[in-house]
Design a protein around this motif. Structure first.
Motif, PDB file in Angstrom:
ATOM      1  N   VAL A   1      -5.059   0.987  -5.428  1.00  0.00           N
ATOM      2  CA  VAL A   1      -5.292   2.334  -4.909  1.00  0.00           C
ATOM      3  C   VAL A   1      -5.624   3.243  -6.090  1.00  0.00           C
ATOM      4  CG1 VAL A   1      -4.312   4.308  -3.668  1.00  0.00           C
ATOM      5  CG2 VAL A   1      -3.667   1.973  -3.012  1.00  0.00           C
TER       6      VAL A   1
ATOM      7  N   LEU B   1       0.824  -1.202   0.000  1.00  0.00           N
ATOM      8  CA  LEU B   1       0.000   0.000   0.000  1.00  0.00           C
ATOM      9  C   LEU B   1       0.861   1.255   0.000  1.00  0.00           C
ATOM     10  CD1 LEU B   1      -2.820  -0.968   2.524  1.00  0.00           C
ATOM     11  CD2 LEU B   1      -3.106  -0.565   0.075  1.00  0.00           C
TER      12      LEU B   1
ATOM     13  N   PHE C   1      -8.083   0.882   4.077  1.00  0.00           N
ATOM     14  CA  PHE C   1      -7.772  -0.550   4.072  1.00  0.00           C
ATOM     15  C   PHE C   1      -8.218  -1.199   5.377  1.00  0.00           C
ATOM     16  CE2 PHE C   1      -5.009  -4.180   4.886  1.00  0.00           C
ATOM     17  CZ  PHE C   1      -5.156  -4.909   3.714  1.00  0.00           C
TER      18      PHE C   1
ATOM     19  N   VAL D   1      -5.230   6.120   2.860  1.00  0.00           N
ATOM     20  CA  VAL D   1      -5.208   4.788   2.260  1.00  0.00           C
ATOM     21  C   VAL D   1      -5.201   3.713   3.345  1.00  0.00           C
ATOM     22  CG1 VAL D   1      -3.763   3.166   0.960  1.00  0.00           C
ATOM     23  CG2 VAL D   1      -4.173   5.472   0.073  1.00  0.00           C
TER      24      VAL D   1
ATOM     25  N   VAL E   1      -9.656   2.472  -2.206  1.00  0.00           N
ATOM     26  CA  VAL E   1      -8.828   1.275  -2.009  1.00  0.00           C
ATOM     27  C   VAL E   1      -9.639   0.060  -2.455  1.00  0.00           C
ATOM     28  CG1 VAL E   1      -7.717  -0.223  -0.298  1.00  0.00           C
ATOM     29  CG2 VAL E   1      -7.440   2.255  -0.154  1.00  0.00           C
TER      30      VAL E   1
END
Length: 404
Positions: free
Chosen positions: A337, A266, A322, A318, A289
Motif C-alpha cells: 500500500v 491490508l 484491491f 484500499v 495498492v
C-alpha cells in the motif's frame, strides 16, 4: 550568487478555502455567515466565513455553540471531493508558471522567486500570477512576498482577505515587531501563555530577550522563537514533485489466496502508514495498492482521492482498489500500500460529518500508539501482533474468482 538573505519567497493562501469553494458553487451564500461542518449537536465547525467570525465563531468550535452565537448561520456539510478538485486546479495553475514551488497544505503554497527581479520583478510577476489564479479558478487568494518563508506567511495573514503585501529586504524585523506574539507561526496558546506570564507580549519584546534566557525558559524551541522574532528563517522551499510517498509492503513466507488473511494484512498496513501520515501532519491525495502473484507478475492500481489521513476513509479506498486489482486466480506472494500526493494538514478538516468524539477517538488512538507502538492498537479484523502472526500455508486448490 544569491544568498539566503537575498531570496524572494512568496506565500499564497486561498482565503477561507472551504467557504470560498461553497460560495463558488452557490453564489447565494456570498456575504452570509456560513459554517462548514456536520449538522448534529456533536459536530464541529471545520471552517467558517468572515461574516460568521464576527460572531466569535472559529474552526474546531462545537457546531452547537456556533449556532447559539449565530442562530441564523447557514450550515453546509463539507464536500472534500470538491475541495480537493479545486486544490488540484490551483496547484496546476501554479505548476505551469512557477519556477519552484512547494504545496505546504491543501490551500497554501510557497514559491521561490529568487533571481526573478533581474528579469520581470518579483512583485509584478507574483501579482500577475495571483490575478491568473483568481480568473481561472474563481477563488480569492492572498499572498505575502518577503525574503523568507516565515515573514511571507505572516505578510499573507496581514494581506487577507484577497490582498497582497510585500515586505522589502531588511524590513523583516520592523514589520514583525509591533505584532502580538501569537502572530508568530507555531506559537500556540500554551507557549503564548508562558511568554505572557513573563511579560513578553509583542514580537519586539520577544526579539530582545537573550537567546540563552529563552532557551532556559522554553528549551531548544527558545532559540527557534528568538530567530523567528528577529525575522530569521533560512528554511528552503521544498519542490512539490520531491514530496515523498509513504508506503509499506509485505512478502509472505508462503504464497496464499486466503482472502481473510490478505484483507487483515491490508488493514494492518493501511493503519500503519495512516498513523505515519498523522505523525507527520500530512494528508494523502492518492492511494496505490500493489499485488505480486506467485509467478512474479506485479500489478498496481491507484486512485486519486479527497485529501485524507483518516483510517476509516483510507481503508475503504484500499479495499476497493484491491477488489478491482485482484483479477487472477493465482496465489499471492506480496501486497503493498502506498500513499502519495502528500500535503501538510490534519485529519480534522475532513471529518465534516463526524463528532467531537470521533476527533477525540483519533487523538486517543494516536496517543496510545505513540506511547506503546503503532501495532499495539489495531482493528479487530483478525489482525494479531507481529510476533504471533501466522502466515497461511499455500493451498493446492485454486479459489474461485473473488467477488468481494
Amino acid at each position: 550568487m544569491i544568498t539566503l538573505q537575498q531570496r524572494a519567497i512568496a506565500h499564497f493562501d486561498l482565503d477561507c478555502f472551504f467557504v470560498s469553494v461553497e460560495c463558488l458553487h452557490d453564489s447565494q451564500l456570498k456575504g452570509k455567515p456560513l459554517l462548514i461542518g456536520g449538522s448534529s449537536d456533536r459536530a464541529v465547525v471545520a471552517a467558517c466565513s468572515y461574516e460568521a467570525r464576527r460572531y466569535g465563531i472559529h474552526s474546531a468550535m462545537p457546531m452547537k455553540t456556533a449556532l447559539r452565537l449565530c442562530p441564523h448561520a447557514i450550515v453546509r456539510s463539507g464536500d472534500m471531493d470538491r475541495y480537493s478538485e479545486k486544490s488540484r486546479e490551483v496547484t496546476s495553475i501554479i505548476a505551469d508558471k512557477a519556477p519552484l514551488y512547494e504545496k505546504s497544505s491543501i490551500d497554501e503554497f510557497y514559491l521561490d522567486l529568487s533571481g526573478m527581479d533581474k528579469f520581470f520583478g518579483s512583485l509584478k510577476w507574483t501579482s500577475e500570477l495571483r490575478k491568473a489564479i483568481i480568473k481561472e479558478s474563481g477563488l480569492p487568494i492572498s499572498f505575502g512576498l518577503a525574503s523568507n518563508k516565515l515573514v511571507s506567511k505572516v505578510a499573507t495573514d496581514e494581506a487577507k482577505p484577497n490582498g497582497q503585501l510585500e515586505i522589502p529586504f531588511g524590513a523583516e524585523k520592523n514589520f514583525l515587531a509591533p505584532m502580538p506574539i501569537e502572530k508568530i507561526p507555531m506559537v500556540g496558546k500554551e507557549t503564548a501563555a508562558q511568554l505572557r506570564r513573563r511579560g513578553v507580549e509583542t514580537v519586539k519584546i520577544l526579539s530582545e530577550v537573550p537567546p540563552s534566557l529563552l532557551e532556559a525558559w522554553m528549551g531548544k524551541n527558545g532559540i527557534s522563537l528568538w530567530r523567528k522574532a528577529n525575522g530569521i528563517d533560512d528554511s528552503p522551499v521544498v519542490p512539490y514533485y520531491e514530496q515523498k510517498s509513504i508506503s509499506t509492503e509485505s512478502t509472505f513466507p508462503a504464497d496464499t489466496i486466503d482472502m481473510e488473511f490478505l484483507h487483515a494484512e491490508l488493514v494492518r498496513m493501511t493503519e500503519k502508514i495512516a498513523f505515519e501520515l498523522r505523525q507527520q501532519n500530512k494528508l494523502t491525495g492518492c492511494v496505490t495498492v500493489k499485488i505480486r502473484y506467485s509467478d512474479f507478475e506485479t500489478v498496481t492500481k491507484q486512485m486519486t482521492i479527497p485529501y485524507s489521513c483518516s483510517d476509516h476513509v483510507l481503508l475503504e479506498k484500499v479495499k476497493d482498489l484491491f477488489k478491482k486489482l485482484y483479477d487472477r486466480r493465482l496465489l499471492v506472494r506480496l501486497i503493498g500500500v502506498r500513499f502519495s500526493h502528500l500535503v501538510q494538514g490534519n485529519y480534522q478538516i475532513n471529518l465534516f460529518d463526524d463528532s467531537q468524539e470521533m476527533i477525540s477517538l483519533y487523538q486517543a488512538i494516536d496517543h496510545i500508539k505513540n506511547r506503546f507502538g503503532w501495532d499495539m492498537l489495531l482493528k479487530g479484523t483478525n489482525v494479531v501482533p507481529p510476533d504471533k502472526r501466522k502466515y497461511p500455508a499455500p493451498k493446492k486448490d485454486i479459489m474461485p474468482y473473488y467477488k468481494g
